[in-house]
Motif scaffolding. Structure first.
Motif, PDB file in Angstrom:
ATOM      1  N   ASN A 161       4.746  29.989  56.148  1.00  0.00           N
ATOM      2  CA  ASN A 161       3.826  28.916  56.512  1.00  0.00           C
ATOM      3  C   ASN A 161       4.103  27.643  55.724  1.00  0.00           C
ATOM      4  N   ILE A 215       7.204  26.768  54.187  1.00  0.00           N
ATOM      5  CA  ILE A 215       8.549  26.176  54.195  1.00  0.00           C
ATOM      6  C   ILE A 215       9.178  26.043  55.577  1.00  0.00           C
ATOM      7  N   LEU A 216       8.688  26.761  56.591  1.00  0.00           N
ATOM      8  CA  LEU A 216       9.296  26.625  57.911  1.00  0.00           C
ATOM      9  C   LEU A 216       8.787  25.365  58.615  1.00  0.00           C
ATOM     10  N   ASN A 217       9.580  24.854  59.503  1.00  0.00           N
ATOM     11  CA  ASN A 217       9.242  23.620  60.221  1.00  0.00           C
ATOM     12  C   ASN A 217       8.095  23.830  61.210  1.00  0.00           C
ATOM     13  N   LYS A 218       7.295  22.789  61.377  1.00  0.00           N
ATOM     14  CA  LYS A 218       6.250  22.697  62.399  1.00  0.00           C
ATOM     15  C   LYS A 218       5.130  23.723  62.242  1.00  0.00           C
ATOM     16  N   THR A 219       4.910  24.216  61.017  1.00  0.00           N
ATOM     17  CA  THR A 219       3.766  25.083  60.764  1.00  0.00           C
ATOM     18  C   THR A 219       2.587  24.235  60.300  1.00  0.00           C
ATOM     19  N   ASN A 271       3.015  23.504  56.390  1.00  0.00           N
ATOM     20  CA  ASN A 271       4.311  23.012  55.923  1.00  0.00           C
ATOM     21  C   ASN A 271       4.174  22.115  54.690  1.00  0.00           C
ATOM     22  N   ASN A 272       5.055  22.345  53.709  1.00  0.00           N
ATOM     23  CA  ASN A 272       5.091  21.584  52.457  1.00  0.00           C
ATOM     24  C   ASN A 272       3.867  21.818  51.590  1.00  0.00           C
ATOM     25  N   TYR A 320       6.277  34.321  63.242  1.00  0.00           N
ATOM     26  CA  TYR A 320       6.832  32.977  63.078  1.00  0.00           C
ATOM     27  C   TYR A 320       8.139  32.760  63.848  1.00  0.00           C
ATOM     28  N   HIS A 380       8.967  29.232  64.807  1.00  0.00           N
ATOM     29  CA  HIS A 380       9.206  28.356  63.663  1.00  0.00           C
ATOM     30  C   HIS A 380      10.555  28.634  63.009  1.00  0.00           C
ATOM     31  N   THR A 420      13.529  25.711  62.685  1.00  0.00           N
ATOM     32  CA  THR A 420      14.082  25.418  61.357  1.00  0.00           C
ATOM     33  C   THR A 420      15.588  25.629  61.391  1.00  0.00           C
ATOM     34  N   THR A 451      16.652  28.069  54.030  1.00  0.00           N
ATOM     35  CA  THR A 451      15.198  28.069  54.153  1.00  0.00           C
ATOM     36  C   THR A 451      14.719  29.335  54.852  1.00  0.00           C
TER      37      THR A 451
END
Length: 246
Positions: A24, A26-30, A33-34, A104, A107, A111, A116
């Motif tokens: 949740n 580090i993967l894109n578009k979650t 994210n970050n 995921y 996602h 990614t 990652t």
């Protein structure tokens, strides 16, 4: 419930929630994210709480070969049970990682970076120095096992309480969860704090076998570090526990 089954399901739950937190973040578009290391540390700590609350009544909730190993050295767990517990933990860790991939999948596709994607499943060093990486895992696991060995249940004595059971119920699993949180915040930076051979090896194998697009390497040259380091740390903690004569 059989203790081996409890270890399997408990470890699967641990990895589902722990690796799920990483996914949740580090993967894109979650949605998460970050979120950062603090979110990951708390996610893993709460994952430990949930897994221990589930498996504790049936197996003692080791959920970690280093815990089984350390308790056996300290004389608190039968050596004959260690292989069965470790196999159940590895299988559970693999199963939990597969569930994270299922949750995921879109996602992982969104990614592009292979490192990652691997980081959702397995730990890796911020700076690759195998000796220092092992030392970090030794220290983190040493803290985990030493404190676990000193955890005690609340005791209240008195004739008026005869026949009455007093305890914390599921809340009794909270201390070990908080311990994992602080280990992550304090010592998670260098290696991602595996502190559990099954937590790293089971998901790493899952990463190798799952049909994840553009997943890149499994980083097998590093895979021994989060196995050997925690076992050494567990042995040192158990040795100190015995040396102190508790």
């Amino acid at each position: 419930m059989h203790p081996y089954l409890a270890e399997f399901v408990g470890t699967a739950l641990l990895l589902l929630l722990g690796c799920g937190t990483v996914a949740n973040v580090i993967l894109n578009k979650t949605k998460g994210n970050n979120g950062g290391l603090i979110a990951i540390a708390f996610g893993w700590g709460l994952a430990v709480f949930a897994a221990v609350a589930f498996a504790g009544p049936y197996s003692g909730a080791h959920l970690n070969p280093a815990v089984s190993f350390g308790l056996a050295i300290a004389g608190k767990f039968a050596w004959a049970e260690v292989p069965g517990f470790v196999l159940a933990q590895l299988a559970g860790a693999f199963a939990g990682a597969v569930l994270v991939w299922m949750a995921y999948r879109d996602h992982f596709k969104a990614t592009e970076d292979g490192d990652t994607k691997l980081a959702v499943f397995a730990t890796g060093p911020a700076i690759r120095n195998y000796f220092n990486n092992v030392v970090t895992e030794v220290i983190g696991t040493f803290v985990l096992i030493l404190v676990v060995l000193y955890f005690t249940s609340p005791e209240i004595s008195g004739d008026i309480l005869e026949g009455t059971e007093i305890g914390l119920g599921s809340i009794g699993a909270l201390p070990v969860g908080l311990l994992v949180v602080v280990i992550g915040i304090a010592l998670g930076g260098p290696t991602g704090y595996a502190i559990n051979p099954a937590r790293d090896l089971g998901p790493r194998i899952a990463h190798a076998l799952l049909p994840i697009p553009q997943k890149g390497t499994n980083d097998w040259p590093y895979a021994w570090v989060p196995v050997v380091g925690p076992l050494i740390g567990a042995a040192l903690a158990a040795g100190l526990y015995l040396l102190m004569g508790v």
